[in-house]
Design a protein around this motif. Structure first.
Motif, PDB file in Angstrom:
ATOM      1  N   SER B 131     -17.292  -0.704  -4.097  1.00 31.59           N
ATOM      2  CA  SER B 131     -17.159  -0.155  -5.443  1.00 31.59           C
ATOM      3  C   SER B 131     -15.718   0.253  -5.634  1.00 31.59           C
ATOM      4  O   SER B 131     -15.087   0.757  -4.709  1.00 31.59           O
ATOM      5  N   ILE B 132     -15.172   0.025  -6.802  1.00 30.70           N
ATOM      6  CA  ILE B 132     -13.801   0.497  -6.992  1.00 30.70           C
ATOM      7  C   ILE B 132     -13.762   1.843  -7.678  1.00 30.70           C
ATOM      8  O   ILE B 132     -12.765   2.547  -7.571  1.00 30.70           O
ATOM      9  N   VAL B 133     -14.850   2.194  -8.348  1.00 33.66           N
ATOM     10  CA  VAL B 133     -14.792   3.462  -9.077  1.00 33.66           C
ATOM     11  C   VAL B 133     -14.894   4.651  -8.141  1.00 33.66           C
ATOM     12  O   VAL B 133     -14.626   5.770  -8.538  1.00 33.66           O
ATOM     13  N   THR B 134     -15.251   4.407  -6.888  1.00 33.55           N
ATOM     14  CA  THR B 134     -15.359   5.546  -5.972  1.00 33.55           C
ATOM     15  C   THR B 134     -14.160   5.659  -5.035  1.00 33.55           C
ATOM     16  O   THR B 134     -14.192   6.398  -4.080  1.00 33.55           O
ATOM     17  N   VAL B 135     -13.096   4.894  -5.305  1.00 33.94           N
ATOM     18  CA  VAL B 135     -11.899   5.009  -4.465  1.00 33.94           C
ATOM     19  C   VAL B 135     -11.139   6.266  -4.866  1.00 33.94           C
ATOM     20  O   VAL B 135     -10.475   6.305  -5.895  1.00 33.94           O
ATOM     21  N   ARG B 136     -11.282   7.300  -4.020  1.00 34.99           N
ATOM     22  CA  ARG B 136     -10.578   8.548  -4.315  1.00 34.99           C
ATOM     23  C   ARG B 136      -9.143   8.456  -3.809  1.00 34.99           C
ATOM     24  O   ARG B 136      -8.798   7.523  -3.079  1.00 34.99           O
ATOM     25  N   LEU B 137      -8.365   9.466  -4.143  1.00 35.77           N
ATOM     26  CA  LEU B 137      -6.962   9.427  -3.744  1.00 35.77           C
ATOM     27  C   LEU B 137      -6.823   9.399  -2.224  1.00 35.77           C
ATOM     28  O   LEU B 137      -6.011   8.656  -1.672  1.00 35.77           O
ATOM     29  N   GLY B 138      -7.659  10.194  -1.552  1.00 31.05           N
ATOM     30  CA  GLY B 138      -7.636  10.220  -0.090  1.00 31.05           C
ATOM     31  C   GLY B 138      -7.978   8.850   0.496  1.00 31.05           C
ATOM     32  O   GLY B 138      -7.392   8.418   1.489  1.00 31.05           O
ATOM     33  N   ASP B 139      -8.938   8.175  -0.138  1.00 31.08           N
ATOM     34  CA  ASP B 139      -9.331   6.842   0.326  1.00 31.08           C
ATOM     35  C   ASP B 139      -8.176   5.868   0.159  1.00 31.08           C
ATOM     36  O   ASP B 139      -7.913   5.030   1.024  1.00 31.08           O
ATOM     37  N   LEU B 140      -7.485   5.992  -0.965  1.00 33.25           N
ATOM     38  CA  LEU B 140      -6.345   5.105  -1.214  1.00 33.25           C
ATOM     39  C   LEU B 140      -5.275   5.324  -0.145  1.00 33.25           C
ATOM     40  O   LEU B 140      -4.679   4.367   0.358  1.00 33.25           O
ATOM     41  N   GLY B 141      -5.080   6.592   0.210  1.00 34.98           N
ATOM     42  CA  GLY B 141      -4.139   6.915   1.283  1.00 34.98           C
ATOM     43  C   GLY B 141      -4.547   6.242   2.585  1.00 34.98           C
ATOM     44  O   GLY B 141      -3.732   5.635   3.277  1.00 34.98           O
ATOM     45  N   PHE B 142      -5.827   6.314   2.900  1.00 30.88           N
ATOM     46  CA  PHE B 142      -6.359   5.692   4.118  1.00 30.88           C
ATOM     47  C   PHE B 142      -6.109   4.176   4.102  1.00 30.88           C
ATOM     48  O   PHE B 142      -5.619   3.591   5.068  1.00 30.88           O
ATOM     49  N   ILE B 143      -6.412   3.573   2.957  1.00 25.42           N
ATOM     50  CA  ILE B 143      -6.225   2.122   2.832  1.00 25.42           C
ATOM     51  C   ILE B 143      -4.752   1.766   2.958  1.00 25.42           C
ATOM     52  O   ILE B 143      -4.368   0.815   3.635  1.00 25.42           O
ATOM     53  N   PHE B 144      -3.903   2.589   2.350  1.00 28.73           N
ATOM     54  CA  PHE B 144      -2.467   2.323   2.397  1.00 28.73           C
ATOM     55  C   PHE B 144      -1.937   2.407   3.824  1.00 28.73           C
ATOM     56  O   PHE B 144      -1.260   1.491   4.305  1.00 28.73           O
ATOM     57  N   PHE B 145      -2.294   3.463   4.539  1.00 31.10           N
ATOM     58  CA  PHE B 145      -1.724   3.644   5.879  1.00 31.10           C
ATOM     59  C   PHE B 145      -2.277   2.640   6.885  1.00 31.10           C
ATOM     60  O   PHE B 145      -1.533   2.081   7.684  1.00 31.10           O
ATOM     61  N   THR B 146      -3.599   2.394   6.824  1.00 34.96           N
ATOM     62  CA  THR B 146      -4.137   1.368   7.727  1.00 34.96           C
ATOM     63  C   THR B 146      -3.545   0.012   7.376  1.00 34.96           C
ATOM     64  O   THR B 146      -3.254  -0.799   8.258  1.00 34.96           O
ATOM     65  N   GLY B 147      -3.323  -0.228   6.092  1.00 34.51           N
ATOM     66  CA  GLY B 147      -2.742  -1.499   5.650  1.00 34.51           C
ATOM     67  C   GLY B 147      -1.335  -1.687   6.187  1.00 34.51           C
ATOM     68  O   GLY B 147      -0.988  -2.746   6.705  1.00 34.51           O
ATOM     69  N   VAL B 148      -0.524  -0.640   6.098  1.00 36.75           N
ATOM     70  CA  VAL B 148       0.850  -0.722   6.582  1.00 36.75           C
ATOM     71  C   VAL B 148       0.858  -0.949   8.100  1.00 36.75           C
ATOM     72  O   VAL B 148       1.580  -1.797   8.624  1.00 36.75           O
ATOM     73  N   LEU B 149      -0.005  -0.209   8.790  1.00 31.16           N
ATOM     74  CA  LEU B 149      -0.087  -0.340  10.240  1.00 31.16           C
ATOM     75  C   LEU B 149      -0.486  -1.767  10.626  1.00 31.16           C
ATOM     76  O   LEU B 149       0.107  -2.394  11.514  1.00 31.16           O
ATOM     77  N   ALA B 150      -1.480  -2.306   9.913  1.00 34.84           N
ATOM     78  CA  ALA B 150      -1.943  -3.672  10.199  1.00 34.84           C
ATOM     79  C   ALA B 150      -0.810  -4.663   9.942  1.00 34.84           C
ATOM     80  O   ALA B 150      -0.592  -5.601  10.725  1.00 34.84           O
ATOM     81  N   LEU B 151      -0.063  -4.430   8.868  1.00 37.58           N
ATOM     82  CA  LEU B 151       1.023  -5.339   8.527  1.00 37.58           C
ATOM     83  C   LEU B 151       2.113  -5.306   9.595  1.00 37.58           C
ATOM     84  O   LEU B 151       2.655  -6.349   9.988  1.00 37.58           O
ATOM     85  N   VAL B 152       2.411  -4.107  10.087  1.00 36.93           N
ATOM     86  CA  VAL B 152       3.426  -3.981  11.135  1.00 36.93           C
ATOM     87  C   VAL B 152       2.989  -4.760  12.376  1.00 36.93           C
ATOM     88  O   VAL B 152       3.764  -5.536  12.952  1.00 36.93           O
ATOM     89  N   ILE B 153       1.735  -4.592  12.786  1.00 36.85           N
ATOM     90  CA  ILE B 153       1.241  -5.317  13.969  1.00 36.85           C
ATOM     91  C   ILE B 153       1.317  -6.823  13.736  1.00 36.85           C
ATOM     92  O   ILE B 153       1.744  -7.583  14.605  1.00 36.85           O
ATOM     93  N   LEU B 154       0.929  -7.239  12.523  1.00 39.10           N
ATOM     94  CA  LEU B 154       0.935  -8.675  12.222  1.00 39.10           C
ATOM     95  C   LEU B 154       2.338  -9.273  12.259  1.00 39.10           C
ATOM     96  O   LEU B 154       2.552 -10.356  12.789  1.00 39.10           O
ATOM     97  N   ILE B 155       3.307  -8.545  11.701  1.00 33.40           N
ATOM     98  CA  ILE B 155       4.675  -9.072  11.701  1.00 33.40           C
ATOM     99  C   ILE B 155       5.238  -9.066  13.114  1.00 33.40           C
ATOM    100  O   ILE B 155       5.880 -10.009  13.560  1.00 33.40           O
ATOM    101  N   MET B 156       4.933  -7.987  13.832  1.00 30.96           N
ATOM    102  CA  MET B 156       5.452  -7.839  15.191  1.00 30.96           C
ATOM    103  C   MET B 156       4.982  -8.974  16.092  1.00 30.96           C
ATOM    104  O   MET B 156       5.748  -9.500  16.893  1.00 30.96           O
TER     105      MET B 156
END
Ligand SMILES: Nc1ncnc2c1ncn2[C@@H]1O[C@H](COP(=O)(O)OP(=O)(O)O)[C@@H](O)[C@H]1O
Ligand SMILES: [Mg+2]
Lengths: 264, 278
Positions: B131-156
């Motif tokens: 659901s997109i309507v239940t993405v709270r700000l904290g959830d967005l933060g979680f998605i952002f940080f895990t996303g960045v971490l995943a991207l770093v591992i992938l590039i590395m």
């Protein structure tokens, strides 16, 4: 130090069954060694021991004078495995991408290939005369063409030692000759030390400088001239008693390299 | 920060979707060439177990109320991913067994935890189908940080992962630390799966990892193209899915997946057309 490879008192067993026993073998810089022996005689296993892909029960391996566990200059070694072309033929990679993989260990984390690296890749592809297929999919090529690509992948890091495990299986006789001539050229003119594993003894004697005969034990190691003088005797020793010519399919033993190996 | 607070729920959903649409196919390309896309199914179910555990814990005591189920989901997903790798070593010759073992353990344990906790039907429905309507700000933060971490591992590890996927033995002899990189790869899969949960839902997360690259491999000649087309298809499915789900008022996850399937069909037809002409 002129021995590029030193193997001392090496024994190896698969699930308790000895495959290699008491192997002592030194390979000098600049030589072109033909490692021969019947199917199942342990040739591939010996190569895997010496590259750290499997761990022997006993014995020591030195590469360029360094103990295997401490060796790290892997760009000095080029390797074409017997299983090289058993990859998934639908794999979406071009010839260029596959050959690039030969440089990946050297380039380092977080880095991508520079212009200079890419030029090296193109040069290696030219060296095996595959430039017309540079951007073709690897799975679409013939067996012999794929083999050449894997040679290029091994050559691209400009190794001092090149190890080829039965590279001519499934390649037609005319291409084999051309292929051996190319290897001879790499050895004589570029000074690359070569180890060529084959069970086809006849074809290679006019190209190699040294021969080693393996069947669980190392039965012979010497230069080509000595070998030719003793050839008949050797054959009966190797294939005569203590024969165990096992010709089953190696694919079934494919164990995905979880067994041992160096980690860095 | 002000700006972040002002984001509407739809904007938060779209930002989350764009991140997921980028990372999932990038990971999917590696899973595809290693022939283990199915691993995403096992991990999404174990993530559900973790979410159920999180909800249960946060209800069981007041002082545990702060627990965000997404975090416990991530912890379970990481553990599951490492367990799968272990099981693949134990069942060397039957490596595919690792998937159903983890999947069924996850569902079993999850069912027990769900029966113990008092999540509402709606809450579970959102976790299952996204659901997109239940993405709270904290959830967005979680998605952002895990996303960045995943991207770093992938590039590395991009090159190293590609080389290992093509030929593990050669990768070793070219000086790549295969074990170390396989370990990071397990972490990476777990990160991406738990990251995608909130928007796409447990039942559909495997689709985001699989469908875009399944489409792109139809058209790609090189691995690079698989990645590039895959990301393109991923973003199209994501943005198209969110757009249609909003306007038709249907489940977001479902719409994203259906858009992905349509893109896949188009790719298959295009390929047929191309080879037909040649
Ligand atoms: N992964 C394996 N597990 C068990 N036995 C193996 C494995 N690989 C090879 N063997 C056995 O070890 C022996 C030597 O094999 P190998 O080194 O491949 O011989 P060659 O390369 O000379 O044909 C054979 O008897 C073979 O059956
Ligand atoms: Mg062999």
């Amino acid at each position: 130090m002129s021995n590029i490879i030193e193997i001392k008192d090496l024994s190896f067993a698969y699930h308790g069954r000895n495959v290699l026993e008491d192997i002592d073998l030194s390979i000098e810089a600049g030589s072109f060694l033909g490692l021969v022996g019947p199917n199942g005689s342990g040739k591939s296993t010996l190569i895997k021991c010496l590259l750290g892909l499997v761990t022997p029960e006993r014995g020591e391996v030195r590469l360029f004078g360094e103990r295997l566990s401490r060796f790290h200059k892997w760009e000095d070694i080029g390797f074409v495995s017997q299983k090289a072309n058993s990859f998934n033929s639908g794999f979406p990679a071009t010839v260029f991408e596959v050959v690039s993989m030969g440089l990946y260990g050297k380039v380092g984390l977080f880095r991508f290939l520079t212009k200079k690296h890419k030029e090296k890749v193109r040069e290696a592809i030219r060296q095996v005369e595959m430039e017309a297929f540079m951007h073709e999919n690897i799975g679409q090529l013939s067996g012999g063409q794929q083999q050449r690509v894997f040679i290029a992948r091994a050559l691209v890091s400009e190794p001092k030692l090149l190890i080829l495990d039965e590279p001519t299986v499934g390649v037609d006789a005319k291409s084999v000759k051309r292929f051996y001539t190319m290897l001879k050229d790499l050895n004589r003119n570029k000074g690359i030390t070569l180890v060529l594993v084959t069970h086809d003894i006849g074809a290679m004697t006019e190209y190699v400088t040294d021969v080693a005969c393996l069947n669980k034990h190392l039965h012979f190691h010497g230069d080509t001239k000595e070998y030719e003088e003793q050839e008949d005797d050797m054959m009966s020793r190797m294939y005569g008693h203590d024969v165990q010519i096992i010709t089953h399919n190696h694919e079934h033993h494919d164990d995905h390299a979880h067994d041992g190996g160096h980690s860095s | 920060m002000e700006l972040l607070q002002q984001l509407t729920f739809l904007e938060r959903g779209i930002i989350a979707g764009v991140i997921i649409g980028f990372i999932c196919p990038l990971l999917g390309a590696f899973l595809l060439v290693r022939r283990i896309t199915i691993i995403s199914e096992a991990l999404s179910h174990i993530t559900l177990t973790g979410i159920a555990a999180g909800i249960f814990l946060s209800q069981s005591a007041l002082w545990l109320g702060f627990i965000n189920p997404l975090y416990t989901g991530l912890v379970f997903s990481l553990a599951g991913s490492l367990l799968i790798e272990k099981l693949r070593q134990i069942y060397k010759h039957f490596q595919e067994l690792a998937i159903p073992i983890i999947l069924s353990s996850g569902i079993g344990l999850g069912a027990i935890l769900i029966s113990l906790s008092q999540g509402s039907y709606n809450e579970w429905y959102n976790y299952l189908f996204g659901s997109i309507v239940t993405v709270r700000l904290g959830d967005l933060g979680f998605i952002f940080f895990t996303g960045v971490l995943a991207l770093v591992i992938l590039i590395m590890f991009y090159k190293e992962l590609l080389s290992i996927s093509f030929d593990q033995e050669f990768a070793k002899t070219s000086g790549i630390g295969v074990r170390k990189i396989n370990f990071f790869f397990s972490l990476l899969i777990a990160l991406v799966i738990s990251m995608s949960m909130k928007v796409v839902g447990i039942l559909l997360v495997g689709a985001m990892v699989t469908l875009p690259v399944a489409a792109s491999i139809q058209l790609a000649k090189s691995f690079r193209q698989v990645v590039i087309f895959g990301i393109l298809f991923g973003e199209l499915a994501m943005i198209g899915g969110i757009y249609f789900s909003y306007h038709l008022n249907v489940a977001t996850g479902g719409m994203i997946v259906v858009t992905g399937v349509v893109l896949l069909l188009i790719a298959v037809i295009l390929k047929r057309f191309r080879t037909g002409l040649a």
